[in-house]
Design a protein around this motif. Structure first.
Motif, PDB file in Angstrom:
ATOM      1  N   SER A 271      14.672  19.069 -61.058  1.00  0.00           N
ATOM      2  CA  SER A 271      14.743  19.019 -62.466  1.00  0.00           C
ATOM      3  C   SER A 271      16.195  19.675 -63.198  1.00  0.00           C
ATOM      4  CB  SER A 271      13.618  19.901 -63.418  1.00  0.00           C
ATOM      5  OG  SER A 271      13.754  21.230 -62.736  1.00  0.00           O
ATOM      6  N   ILE A 272      16.893  20.162 -62.438  1.00  0.00           N
ATOM      7  CA  ILE A 272      18.398  20.682 -63.069  1.00  0.00           C
ATOM      8  C   ILE A 272      19.589  20.263 -62.403  1.00  0.00           C
ATOM      9  CG2 ILE A 272      19.311  23.056 -63.181  1.00  0.00           C
ATOM     10  CD1 ILE A 272      16.584  24.455 -62.880  1.00  0.00           C
ATOM     11  N   ALA A 273      19.455  19.919 -61.081  1.00  0.00           N
ATOM     12  CA  ALA A 273      20.782  19.533 -60.424  1.00  0.00           C
ATOM     13  C   ALA A 273      21.383  18.211 -61.143  1.00  0.00           C
ATOM     14  CB  ALA A 273      20.557  19.165 -58.972  1.00  0.00           C
ATOM     15  N   TRP A 296      13.476   6.224 -56.004  1.00  0.00           N
ATOM     16  CA  TRP A 296      14.605   7.390 -56.423  1.00  0.00           C
ATOM     17  C   TRP A 296      14.348   7.733 -57.908  1.00  0.00           C
ATOM     18  CZ3 TRP A 296      20.401   5.685 -56.234  1.00  0.00           C
ATOM     19  CH2 TRP A 296      21.242   6.797 -56.397  1.00  0.00           C
ATOM     20  N   VAL A 297      14.274   9.159 -58.028  1.00  0.00           N
ATOM     21  CA  VAL A 297      14.167   9.541 -59.473  1.00  0.00           C
ATOM     22  C   VAL A 297      15.585   9.831 -59.983  1.00  0.00           C
ATOM     23  CG1 VAL A 297      13.289  11.595 -60.856  1.00  0.00           C
ATOM     24  CG2 VAL A 297      11.728  10.565 -59.065  1.00  0.00           C
ATOM     25  N   ILE A 298      15.886   9.281 -60.976  1.00  0.00           N
ATOM     26  CA  ILE A 298      17.211   9.682 -61.590  1.00  0.00           C
ATOM     27  C   ILE A 298      16.657  10.262 -63.051  1.00  0.00           C
ATOM     28  CG2 ILE A 298      19.657   9.246 -62.226  1.00  0.00           C
ATOM     29  CD1 ILE A 298      19.510   6.883 -59.996  1.00  0.00           C
ATOM     30  N   PRO A 331       5.290  11.145 -60.840  1.00  0.00           N
ATOM     31  CA  PRO A 331       4.320  12.026 -60.428  1.00  0.00           C
ATOM     32  C   PRO A 331       4.473  12.328 -59.011  1.00  0.00           C
ATOM     33  CG  PRO A 331       3.490   9.696 -60.600  1.00  0.00           C
ATOM     34  CD  PRO A 331       5.143   9.681 -60.780  1.00  0.00           C
ATOM     35  N   GLN A 332       5.332  13.392 -58.869  1.00  0.00           N
ATOM     36  CA  GLN A 332       5.909  13.542 -57.465  1.00  0.00           C
ATOM     37  C   GLN A 332       4.783  14.053 -56.484  1.00  0.00           C
ATOM     38  OE1 GLN A 332       9.674  15.575 -56.849  1.00  0.00           O
ATOM     39  NE2 GLN A 332       8.618  17.156 -55.654  1.00  0.00           N
ATOM     40  N   LYS A 333       3.760  14.852 -57.025  1.00  0.00           N
ATOM     41  CA  LYS A 333       2.724  15.305 -55.822  1.00  0.00           C
ATOM     42  C   LYS A 333       1.905  13.986 -55.398  1.00  0.00           C
ATOM     43  CE  LYS A 333       1.471  18.803 -58.509  1.00  0.00           C
ATOM     44  NZ  LYS A 333       2.284  18.959 -59.387  1.00  0.00           N
ATOM     45  N   LEU A 354       7.406  23.045 -50.759  1.00  0.00           N
ATOM     46  CA  LEU A 354       6.008  23.294 -50.549  1.00  0.00           C
ATOM     47  C   LEU A 354       5.129  21.947 -50.608  1.00  0.00           C
ATOM     48  CD1 LEU A 354       5.309  26.727 -52.578  1.00  0.00           C
ATOM     49  CD2 LEU A 354       5.564  26.302 -50.072  1.00  0.00           C
ATOM     50  N   GLU A 355       5.470  21.229 -51.694  1.00  0.00           N
ATOM     51  CA  GLU A 355       4.698  20.042 -51.932  1.00  0.00           C
ATOM     52  C   GLU A 355       5.031  19.045 -50.702  1.00  0.00           C
ATOM     53  OE1 GLU A 355       6.185  18.830 -55.864  1.00  0.00           O
ATOM     54  OE2 GLU A 355       5.403  20.723 -56.719  1.00  0.00           O
ATOM     55  N   SER A 356       6.147  18.892 -50.443  1.00  0.00           N
ATOM     56  CA  SER A 356       6.602  18.059 -49.014  1.00  0.00           C
ATOM     57  C   SER A 356       5.816  18.425 -47.881  1.00  0.00           C
ATOM     58  CB  SER A 356       8.032  18.031 -48.799  1.00  0.00           C
ATOM     59  OG  SER A 356       8.243  16.872 -48.327  1.00  0.00           O
TER      60      SER A 356
END
Ligand code: UDP
Length: 449
Positions: A271-273, A296-298, A331-333, A354-356
């Motif tokens: 969320s920051i990079a 890919w999330v952009i 929805p990454q999880k 952790l989620e991965s």
């Protein structure tokens, strides 16, 4: 069931996605144990109260200007919030205390260590407080030595020392030290001192797991003379908690449904990079040339100089066609839990890490700053479930890394190891596991306050 005689908790999250997420998850867990919850949050990056009808929300005026909010300098914002919010939070608490029923007394303030102003107020008002660290135990162990290293002239780290191991902090090298890319080094180090001094707090909660971080947790037990509760992974203890600041595009799940088992590499830098145009182009062509399907999330605004993917090469879009799916926020999880996802190219934020692990997904590690570098080193050299992407992003390196992870024996071995870790985490949150045990102790402590 409401309250069950257990008094209220004020929870003060840090105002960034990676900080709000674990605090809201912790709130959900404590609510399920019968505590009443108030979330005291800054105006900046405020959470969506409608997603949590069971909590009371209290907005602390934070005094940030529109310009500061539009172009956040992260370290500057953290330092300023800690100054600006102290008196407004005190006022909110005083008002809240006056209006509260006698049976609903605040018995504890649980605060994210980045909003350390909360501790000073808790101390003044004689309310017990507990710090929540949202990064891992290894980062908490190494951060305080940054000041010492600066005094010895090792920070900023000279090129000649980048690969040198940090004494007593294996497996970290100097290049893995959790330094920030934002603002002035002196401000950052000033923040570190304030964040890691728990002062009057009664305990520290970590969103980590004993089986991942036994040695650094043992060191923490020695360093801090208060109980330490590693109760993670919080997202598994509170799976229903809706915590996203951005709108999730669920269309990518429909796209994943059409892909085969373990075939897709999921790419997100959190969320920051930010990326520049060259990095975007090298990532894109590396993915295209790997011939593997990717999601890919952009994030809008994350590419310097463009709104979204408007500057992306048309030739790239033509080349990948339906083999790639690009979204603004996922929805990454759910994505990581999807049967089609076989790898995660990540910036290695602690929540993503952790989620991965919890879904048994091996990783390509591209840390950008701060604790991400520590997490990446642990993923690649301690748990051995990730591949390191070193140096400048370059399409050939990306292509090789993606193929290695998705198609080669080395990637398969990482998948086996991360599945083993996933199993250990499941044991930890099950009956009699370490995380369950620490959570029961935390509940006991909170009940006694
Ligand atoms: N996240 C998400 N959708 C995305 C990208 C990220 O929901 O498209 C979530 C992710 O699941 C994680 C959080 O955002 O919980 C990012 O936190 P992390 O600590 O990994 O990194 P940060 O964003 O703080 O750098």
């Amino acid at each position: 069931m409401e309250n069950q005689g257990r008094n209220g908790k004020r929870l003060v999250p840090g105002p960034f996605q990676g900080h709000l997420t674990p605090m809201l998850q912790l709130a959900t867990v404590l609510k399920s144990k019968g505590f009443s919850i108030t979330i005291a949050h800054t105006q900046f990056n405020s959470p969506d109260s409608s997603a949590h009808p069971d909590f009371t929300f209290l907005c602390i005026p934070d005094g940030l200007s529109e310009e500061e909010v539009r172009n956040p300098d992260l370290i500057g914002i953290v330092l300023r919030l800690n100054v600006n919010c102290e008196s407004s939070f005190r006022e909110c608490l005083n008002q809240g205390t006056n209006h509260m029923e006698s049976g609903d007394k605040i018995c504890c303030i649980i605060y994210d260590a980045v909003v350390y102003f909360s501790e000073a107020i808790a101390r003044d008002l004689k309310i017990p407080s507990i710090a929540l660290h949202t990064s891992n135990a290894a980062t908490t162990i190494v951060r305080p030595i940054l000041l010492q290293l600066k005094a010895q002239g090792h920070i900023p780290v000279p090129d000649s020392m980048l690969q040198v191991p940090v004494p007593l902090h294996q497996p970290l090298r100097f290049k893995d030290l959790p330094l920030s890319n934002f603002g002035s080094l002196d401000y950052f180090l000033e923040g570190i001192v304030l964040m890691y001094n728990i002062r009057s707090s009664s305990a520290i909660i970590f969103n980590t797991i004993h089986c991942l971080e036994e040695p650094p947790l043992a060191q923490l037990h020695q360093r801090y003379q208060v109980p330490i509760f590693p109760i993670g992974p919080l997202h598994k203890l509170a799976p229903t908690s809706d915590v996203s600041l951005l709108q999730e595009d669920t269309g990518c799940i429909t796209w994943l449904d059409k892909q085969t088992h373990n075939s897709v590499i999921y790419v997100s830098l959190g969320s920051i990079a930010h990326l520049n145009q060259d990095q975007l182009s090298e990532m894109a062509w590396g993915l295209a040339n790997s011939k593997e399907p990717f999601l890919w999330v952009i994030r809008p605004g994350s590419i310097l100089g463009s709104e979204w993917i408007d500057s992306m090469d048309e030739g790239f879009k033509e080349c990948v066609k339906d083999r790639g799916c690009i979204v603004k926020w996922a929805p990454q999880k759910k994505v990581l839990a999807h049967d089609a996802v076989g790898g995660f190219w990540s910036h290695c934020g602690w929540n993503s890490t952790l989620e991965s692990i919890c879904e048994g997904v091996p990783m390509i590690c591209q840390p950008c700053f701060g604790d991400q570098k520590v997490n990446a080193r642990y993923l690649t050299h301690e748990w051995k479930v990730g591949l390191e992407l070193e140096g400048e992003i370059e399409r050939g390196t990306v292509e090789r890394a993606v193929r290695t992870l998705m198609k080669e024996k080395e990637g398969e071995e990482m998948r086996q190891r991360v599945l083993d870790l996933k199993h250990k985490v499941e044991v930890s949150i099950g009956d009699g596991g370490y995380s369950s045990h620490y959570l029961s102790e935390l509940v006991e402590l909170l009940t006694s306050l």
